[in-house]
Design a protein around this motif. Structure first.
Motif, mmCIF file in Angstrom:
data_model
loop_
_atom_site.group_PDB
_atom_site.id
_atom_site.type_symbol
_atom_site.label_atom_id
_atom_site.label_comp_id
_atom_site.label_asym_id
_atom_site.label_seq_id
_atom_site.Cartn_x
_atom_site.Cartn_y
_atom_site.Cartn_z
ATOM 1 N N LEU A 50 59.204 78.309 51.257
ATOM 2 C CA LEU A 50 57.901 78.420 51.916
ATOM 3 C C LEU A 50 58.040 78.459 53.437
ATOM 4 O O LEU A 50 57.363 79.248 54.103
ATOM 5 C CB LEU A 50 56.996 77.270 51.483
ATOM 6 C CG LEU A 50 56.572 77.338 50.013
ATOM 7 C CD1 LEU A 50 56.010 76.005 49.550
ATOM 8 C CD2 LEU A 50 55.573 78.467 49.796
ATOM 9 N N ALA A 51 58.931 77.642 53.991
ATOM 10 C CA ALA A 51 59.123 77.625 55.445
ATOM 11 C C ALA A 51 59.683 78.958 55.939
ATOM 12 O O ALA A 51 59.220 79.505 56.949
ATOM 13 C CB ALA A 51 60.042 76.475 55.845
ATOM 14 N N GLU A 52 60.681 79.502 55.235
ATOM 15 C CA GLU A 52 61.276 80.771 55.646
ATOM 16 C C GLU A 52 60.276 81.915 55.486
ATOM 17 O O GLU A 52 60.153 82.776 56.370
ATOM 18 C CB GLU A 52 62.550 81.062 54.846
ATOM 19 C CG GLU A 52 63.236 82.363 55.190
ATOM 20 C CD GLU A 52 63.765 82.458 56.621
ATOM 21 O OE1 GLU A 52 64.232 83.551 56.992
ATOM 22 O OE2 GLU A 52 63.695 81.464 57.389
ATOM 23 N N ALA A 53 59.549 81.933 54.386
ATOM 24 C CA ALA A 53 58.548 82.984 54.179
ATOM 25 C C ALA A 53 57.448 82.890 55.234
ATOM 26 O O ALA A 53 57.006 83.916 55.768
ATOM 27 C CB ALA A 53 57.967 82.895 52.773
ATOM 28 N N GLN A 54 57.011 81.681 55.574
ATOM 29 C CA GLN A 54 55.973 81.523 56.592
ATOM 30 C C GLN A 54 56.470 82.018 57.943
ATOM 31 O O GLN A 54 55.735 82.685 58.678
ATOM 32 C CB GLN A 54 55.527 80.062 56.698
ATOM 33 C CG GLN A 54 54.310 79.874 57.603
ATOM 34 C CD GLN A 54 53.064 80.480 56.991
ATOM 35 O OE1 GLN A 54 52.590 80.016 55.956
ATOM 36 N NE2 GLN A 54 52.512 81.514 57.615
ATOM 37 N N ARG A 55 57.716 81.696 58.281
ATOM 38 C CA ARG A 55 58.289 82.163 59.544
ATOM 39 C C ARG A 55 58.269 83.690 59.611
ATOM 40 O O ARG A 55 57.879 84.276 60.629
ATOM 41 C CB ARG A 55 59.732 81.649 59.677
ATOM 42 C CG ARG A 55 60.413 82.043 60.990
ATOM 43 C CD ARG A 55 61.882 81.659 61.009
ATOM 44 N NE ARG A 55 62.706 82.488 60.150
ATOM 45 C CZ ARG A 55 63.078 83.738 60.416
ATOM 46 N NH1 ARG A 55 62.693 84.338 61.529
ATOM 47 N NH2 ARG A 55 63.853 84.414 59.573
ATOM 48 N N GLY A 155 51.240 90.484 61.461
ATOM 49 C CA GLY A 155 51.375 89.154 62.049
ATOM 50 C C GLY A 155 50.028 88.471 62.228
ATOM 51 O O GLY A 155 49.878 87.290 61.917
ATOM 52 N N ALA A 156 49.039 89.229 62.703
ATOM 53 C CA ALA A 156 47.709 88.659 62.921
ATOM 54 C C ALA A 156 47.009 88.327 61.608
ATOM 55 O O ALA A 156 46.196 87.403 61.550
ATOM 56 C CB ALA A 156 46.851 89.633 63.743
ATOM 57 N N GLU A 157 47.316 89.074 60.553
ATOM 58 C CA GLU A 157 46.677 88.866 59.251
ATOM 59 C C GLU A 157 47.439 87.889 58.362
ATOM 60 O O GLU A 157 46.998 87.583 57.260
ATOM 61 C CB GLU A 157 46.579 90.204 58.499
ATOM 62 C CG GLU A 157 45.727 91.239 59.166
ATOM 63 C CD GLU A 157 44.242 91.041 58.952
ATOM 64 O OE1 GLU A 157 43.842 90.174 58.144
ATOM 65 O OE2 GLU A 157 43.485 91.769 59.604
ATOM 66 N N ALA A 158 48.589 87.407 58.818
ATOM 67 C CA ALA A 158 49.431 86.542 57.987
ATOM 68 C C ALA A 158 48.677 85.283 57.568
ATOM 69 O O ALA A 158 48.076 84.607 58.396
ATOM 70 C CB ALA A 158 50.696 86.158 58.741
ATOM 71 N N PRO A 159 48.720 84.976 56.281
ATOM 72 C CA PRO A 159 48.037 83.772 55.803
ATOM 73 C C PRO A 159 48.897 82.528 56.007
ATOM 74 O O PRO A 159 50.110 82.612 56.204
ATOM 75 C CB PRO A 159 47.889 84.052 54.300
ATOM 76 C CG PRO A 159 49.128 84.835 53.980
ATOM 77 C CD PRO A 159 49.355 85.710 55.187
ATOM 78 N N ARG A 160 48.259 81.371 55.954
ATOM 79 C CA ARG A 160 48.980 80.089 55.887
ATOM 80 C C ARG A 160 49.301 79.856 54.426
ATOM 81 O O ARG A 160 48.416 79.913 53.568
ATOM 82 C CB ARG A 160 48.118 78.938 56.415
ATOM 83 C CG ARG A 160 47.850 78.950 57.883
ATOM 84 C CD ARG A 160 49.001 78.723 58.819
ATOM 85 N NE ARG A 160 49.945 77.697 58.398
ATOM 86 C CZ ARG A 160 51.232 77.694 58.707
ATOM 87 N NH1 ARG A 160 51.738 78.667 59.424
ATOM 88 N NH2 ARG A 160 52.009 76.744 58.300
ATOM 89 N N LEU A 161 50.551 79.596 54.112
ATOM 90 C CA LEU A 161 50.967 79.417 52.725
ATOM 91 C C LEU A 161 50.647 78.037 52.193
ATOM 92 O O LEU A 161 50.378 77.881 50.999
ATOM 93 C CB LEU A 161 52.476 79.668 52.592
ATOM 94 C CG LEU A 161 52.923 81.092 52.938
ATOM 95 C CD1 LEU A 161 54.447 81.161 52.953
ATOM 96 C CD2 LEU A 161 52.339 82.082 51.951
ATOM 97 N N THR A 162 50.681 77.046 53.039
ATOM 98 C CA THR A 162 50.482 75.669 52.565
ATOM 99 C C THR A 162 49.313 75.019 53.288
ATOM 100 O O THR A 162 48.906 75.467 54.376
ATOM 101 C CB THR A 162 51.729 74.800 52.771
ATOM 102 O OG1 THR A 162 51.975 74.660 54.164
ATOM 103 C CG2 THR A 162 52.943 75.401 52.080
ATOM 104 N N SER A 163 48.822 73.965 52.704
ATOM 105 C CA SER A 163 47.749 73.194 53.331
ATOM 106 C C SER A 163 48.316 72.189 54.330
ATOM 107 O O SER A 163 47.575 71.503 55.003
ATOM 108 C CB SER A 163 46.918 72.489 52.263
ATOM 109 O OG SER A 163 47.754 71.711 51.432
ATOM 110 N N VAL A 164 49.643 72.135 54.410
ATOM 111 C CA VAL A 164 50.318 71.241 55.344
ATOM 112 C C VAL A 164 50.836 72.064 56.512
ATOM 113 O O VAL A 164 51.592 73.013 56.289
ATOM 114 C CB VAL A 164 51.508 70.517 54.646
ATOM 115 C CG1 VAL A 164 52.226 69.609 55.611
ATOM 116 C CG2 VAL A 164 51.033 69.780 53.423
ATOM 117 N N PRO A 165 50.409 71.760 57.743
ATOM 118 C CA PRO A 165 50.857 72.565 58.899
ATOM 119 C C PRO A 165 52.347 72.458 59.158
ATOM 120 O O PRO A 165 53.039 71.620 58.751
ATOM 121 C CB PRO A 165 50.080 72.009 60.077
ATOM 122 C CG PRO A 165 49.279 70.864 59.597
ATOM 123 C CD PRO A 165 49.500 70.710 58.128
#
Length: 165
Positions: A50-55, A155-165
């Motif tokens: 999740l961290a790598e995909a979010q990055r 990049g601007a449309e990228a969603p947040r994957l988790t509810s934890v920042p």
């Protein structure tokens, strides 16, 4: 490149496209500078995935995030494969949308949203938020085209994957 077949091959002889790619995964001409590709077959813990995909999503590289999710779906427990596959479809849906393939992007976003919708919140994944994001973007892609407003910036449309920042 294998001279006999004219195809790129990896060290085991499997066909692998070695052309460089841009940030949205589009092939570039040989010799062009490209974006470093994700290594294939990397086994990560879910939080690392999740961290790598979010990055990658935040960097406007959803195609590469899709490859990270693909590794998770191929290496993870059977009970979670459809979750990771759905997340991969969301990333590749965003990829298609950013490339200008509105119909394909919408279709993949909806397919990914359907696939993850029954999972609750494993690993703090914001399934409800991701599903809403995907359906909203898909509706926009399926609507009338207004190029002044509807260009999709990955990049601007990228969603947040988790509810934890």
């Amino acid at each position: 490149m294998d001279k006999a077949s004219g195809r790129d091959r990896d060290t085991e002889g499997r066909a692998r496209n070695a052309r460089p790619r841009d940030g949205l995964g589009r092939p570039l001409p040989y010799g062009s500078p490209g974006v470093e590709r994700q290594a294939e077959g990397v086994v990560r813990a879910p939080d690392q995935t999740l961290a790598e995909a979010q990055r990658l999503l935040d960097a406007g590289m959803p195609f590469h995030a899709h490859e990270v999710f693909e590794d998770a779906w191929k290496s993870g427990p059977a009970a979670e494969r459809e979750l990771w596959r759905g997340l991969a479809q969301l990333a590749v849906g965003l990829t298609h949308a950013a490339r200008g393939n509105r119909a394909g992007g919408a279709r993949l976003l909806l397919r990914g949203a359907d696939r993850i919708s029954g999972y609750g919140e494993p690993y703090a994944i914001d399934v409800a938020g991701l599903t809403a994001w995907a359906r909203e973007l898909a509706a926009r892609l399926e609507g009338p085209v207004d190029t002044a407003v509807d260009t999709v910036d990955a990049g601007a449309e990228a969603p947040r994957l988790t509810s934890v920042p």
